[in-house]
Design a protein around this motif. Structure first.
Motif, PDB file in Angstrom:
ATOM      1  N   VAL A 176     -65.225  74.112 -54.370  1.00  0.00           N
ATOM      2  CA  VAL A 176     -66.478  74.864 -54.377  1.00  0.00           C
ATOM      3  C   VAL A 176     -67.129  74.694 -55.746  1.00  0.00           C
ATOM      4  O   VAL A 176     -66.647  75.224 -56.743  1.00  0.00           O
ATOM      5  N   GLY A 177     -68.209  73.922 -55.788  1.00  0.00           N
ATOM      6  CA  GLY A 177     -68.891  73.629 -57.040  1.00  0.00           C
ATOM      7  C   GLY A 177     -68.857  72.141 -57.330  1.00  0.00           C
ATOM      8  O   GLY A 177     -67.787  71.569 -57.533  1.00  0.00           O
ATOM      9  N   GLU A 200     -71.560  72.109 -52.655  1.00  0.00           N
ATOM     10  CA  GLU A 200     -72.481  72.393 -53.757  1.00  0.00           C
ATOM     11  C   GLU A 200     -73.779  72.982 -53.215  1.00  0.00           C
ATOM     12  O   GLU A 200     -74.388  72.432 -52.306  1.00  0.00           O
ATOM     13  N   GLY A 233     -73.670  76.357 -49.095  1.00  0.00           N
ATOM     14  CA  GLY A 233     -72.810  77.291 -49.797  1.00  0.00           C
ATOM     15  C   GLY A 233     -71.721  77.816 -48.893  1.00  0.00           C
ATOM     16  O   GLY A 233     -71.670  77.506 -47.701  1.00  0.00           O
ATOM     17  N   VAL A 263     -67.167  77.477 -59.986  1.00  0.00           N
ATOM     18  CA  VAL A 263     -68.595  77.774 -59.916  1.00  0.00           C
ATOM     19  C   VAL A 263     -69.143  78.317 -61.232  1.00  0.00           C
ATOM     20  O   VAL A 263     -70.266  78.813 -61.288  1.00  0.00           O
TER      21      VAL A 263
END
Length: 457
Positions: A176-177, A200, A233, A263
């Motif tokens: 995540v990111g 992302e 997301g 994140v």
């Protein structure tokens, strides 16, 4: 002059050593290992891991270079992680040796400001010590941000702190990111065979970099079967049957053995006593002036706890500026030429403003660009992927540059110097660049701003 530095990371330890060189009596208070996030769970260990994956990439295409390696290439993950830790340990000991050789005292424990001249240190054995100081530099760094949405347990849902200490290669991973950490870690584990999916929210990876560069990196990721979901997301996360299950905002469902959440990071100031002493903060970060001094005279703050680019080299520079001002000099921090580096393959490196930022700021500009495929050295290395892109104002002054390709982070120094000194494309272009090298792409891109590159198509 007694200076106490709270925090021994790349900002704190550089500040301490600089202060000692300038003749101050210096004490560093550190609750963990010196070197901070960068040295222990950040920049250095990730680069050690990336070096191992790069070695594997070379082995896998050895036939291109004239070598026939027969049999299966086996990955020894324990050996990779042990090598990483050995590099980290050696560098930590190196910082401790520098402290000793320059007379910097190291006190282990958690620091709290009692007054503008006193620090209370709580030690592991329960004892407390009061340290007197003429000047104080706060350099306590940052910790990963984990939004409440994620069931963080340090095992199935992890941060960058835990991912560098995994005991085995995960079969699959949701990241995540899509910033530098996510892209670097994702590519490393993908090389080792992990099925990686990056999520992302922005419409491209490395969201704060040039869009042309992001597109080039995404093409490379696709070629290497690294999946990514941009402009998306996480809506929901559950851990079921020893798997992490995620639902994206688009409704798409993902499942993996591990989820890495990267994140962002937040300033670490818990227990430091900022409020009690009246040190002003904004959104969790310490407010400082251009001399790195806080709202309390004689107390300075640097690195990730202030509102500046959260980069090790920025913290180090802020540390030297703070020390020089603490010792009576008149230094100001300048963020005009901050280099930014992403250690993927191909590497990404940039400085100054991007083309998009120039447009947003209403700056009239010119672009110069040169592909690595036009260089003899790049072809000889079989590293033709990527390009150099220069942003100059209408008078020819270089205001930004970005490089994507082999050794981009090493090549960026020339552009960083150019932006810092306000050099023009003509001045940089007049410099004789060695042949055959990758640095010729810098020269050709600068020439291309005025359409004078002899090697551009």
């Amino acid at each position: 002059m007694k200076i106490v530095v709270i925090g021994g990371g790349p900002g704190g330890y550089v500040a301490a050593l600089k202060a000692a060189i300038l003749g101050a009596d210096v004490t560093v208070v550190e609750k963990g290992k010196v070197g901070g996030t960068c040295l222990n769970v950040g920049c250095i260990p990730t680069k050690a891991l990336i070096a191992s994956s790069e070695a594997l990439e070379i082995i896998n295409k050895a036939n291109k270079y004239g070598f026939n390696i027969e049999g299966e290439v086996k990955t020894d993950f324990d050996a990779i992680m042990n090598r990483k830790q050995k590099v980290v340990t050696q560098l930590v000991k190196g910082v401790e040796f520098l402290f000793e050789s320059k007379g910097v005292k190291l006190v282990r424990g958690c620091a709290k400001l009692v007054s503008k001249n006193q620090i209370e240190v709580s030690k592991e054995d329960g004892n407390k010590e009061i340290i007197e100081a003429d000047k104080i530099i706060l350099a306590t760094g940052s910790v990963p941000v984990v939004p409440r949405l994620f069931p963080y347990d340090g095992k199935k849902v992890i941060t960058s702190d835990e991912v560098l200490s995994l005991e085995k290669i995960p079969q699959s991973m949701i990241i995540v990111g899509g910033g530098p950490i996510g892209c670097e870690i994702g590519q490393f584990f993908n090389t080792l065979g992990t099925k990686v999916q990056i999520v992302e929210m922005v419409d491209h990876l490395i969201p704060f970099e040039d869009e042309d560069v992001a597109k080039q990196l995404q093409r490379s990721f696709k070629k290497n079967k690294i999946k990514f979901n941009v402009k998306n997301g996480i809506a929901k996360v559950d851990i079921k049957d020893d798997k992490v299950q995620a639902v994206l905002q688009s409704g798409k469902e993902l499942e993996a053995e591990i989820m890495l959440v990267c994140v962002g990071r937040r300033a670490y100031t818990e227990g430091l006593g900022l409020e009690e002493l009246g040190i002003e903060t904004e959104r969790g970060r310490v407010i400082v002036n251009e001399k790195m001094e806080t709202s309390i005279e004689g107390i300075y703050a640097i690195g990730d706890i202030v509102n500046s680019p959260a980069l090790a080299h920025v913290g180090s520079k802020e540390g030297t500026v703070a020390v020089e001002n603490a010792l009576g000099k008149n230094k100001k921090m300048d963020y005009k030429a901050v280099p930014r580096c992403v250690f993927t393959d191909p590497e990404v490196a940039s400085v100054g403003i991007t083309e998009k930022e120039a447009k947003e700021q209403g700056i009239e500009y010119k672009i110069g660009k040169f592909d690595f495929r036009g260089l003899g050295k790049a072809k000889a290395m079989d590293k033709i992927e990527g390009f150099v892109k220069v942003v100059a104002d209408m008078q020819g002054k270089i205001i930004g540059a970005v490089i994507i390709g082999a050794h981009a982070t090493d090549l960026l120094g020339e552009f960083t110097l150019a932006v810092h000194l306000g050099l023009t494309t003509e001045q940089v272009g007049d410099v004789i660049h060695p042949h055959p090298t990758l640095s010729e792409a810098v020269m050709e891109a600068v020439h291309d701003v005025e359409k004078q590159s002899v090697h551009s198509v």
